[in-house]
Design an enzyme around this catalytic site. Structure first.
Site: not given
Length: 267
Positions: A41, A248
């Site tokens: 990711s 993230h």
């Protein structure tokens, strides 16, 4: 005559410098590259928005560092098969097929899911300091015993399919700036999480170097932009409305942190 000679020398110098600048420009050097991006990711760009429709649940963003490299450098060809949730096993089984003997540049970010980044953060948020520290410690033990071999398998697979490619292994940012006033997790939990990330990065760097690859370390460039820092945050904090993007990089983290480090390492 003297002035004419000086003018001639100046023009020759300018011309020479112009040639040097052209040869040194990364975009020029990479114009013929055939680039493939692999990984999880952090490589696909989860958290950076602007996901491509073709990527589906892999959540590949046009703001991810591989896509930014493609846009700015414009290599001869580009393909990203990076995917949210990818592990070393899924990179081997589902992504390496994108490589070929004509591939000249490869990037890969992987390893975090093998030691359970997301599970650890869930434990730390929901179960408190004692369980958090224990979860990170268990992940560190697993990383020391299992991650070097798993990374070596990925890297050997890349070399087998693309023996002439330049390979850049891109690491992870440390999540927290310590020593600041910060709500949420305890200082002990934050320090232990950072310790775990540093260990994964150090193991990855050693494995990449052993394979003859370049390790792109993003840790220092994220300093001042981490969670609990006073600067612009380049990482998403826990987001209850969209858990997937939690911890993230933001679009700014991809463009201001990941992209310049990768571009420098890619040459």
């Amino acid at each position: 005559m003297r002035r004419s000679r000086l003018v001639t020398l100046a023009l020759m110098l300018a011309s020479s410098l112009g040639v040097t600048w052209t040869l040194a420009t990364p975009a020029q050097a990479a114009a013929t590259d055939r680039y493939v991006a692999l990984g999880d990711s952090y490589a696909s760009g989860v958290g950076a928005d602007s996901y491509t429709s073709e990527s589906g649940s892999c959540l590949r963003s046009t703001n991810a560092y591989p896509a930014l490299y493609n846009t700015n450098i414009q290599p001869a060809s580009y393909r990203s098969v990076a995917c949210s949730g990818a592990t070393t096993a899924s990179v081997i089984n589902s992504q390496l097929s994108a490589l070929s003997s004509t591939t000249t540049l490869v990037s890969v970010t992987v390893g975090g899911n093998d030691v359970g980044f997301s599970t650890i953060m869930t434990t730390c948020v929901l179960q408190g300091e004692t369980q958090c520290v224990a979860a990170v410690q268990a992940a560190e033990d697993k990383a020391r015993t299992e991650l070097p071999g798993k990374l070596a398998n990925v890297y050997n697979g890349i070399k087998s399919r693309s023996p002439s490619a330049r390979v850049v292994v891109v690491g992870y940012p440390v999540f927290y700036q310590l020593g600041t006033i910060c709500v949420g997790l305890s200082a002990t939990s934050r320090a232990k999480i950072n310790e775990g990330i540093n260990l994964v990065d150090d193991i990855t760097r050693t494995a990449a170097t052993s394979a003859g690859f370049t390790f792109a370390d993003v840790r220092s460039i994220f300093v001042g932009h981490q969670l609990c820092s006073y600067g612009e945050k380049w990482l998403h904090a826990l987001n209850y409305l969209n858990l997937t993007i939690s911890y993230h990089p933001t679009a700014a983290g991809q463009s201001g942190g990941y992209y310049p480090v990768f571009r420098s390492a890619a040459g």
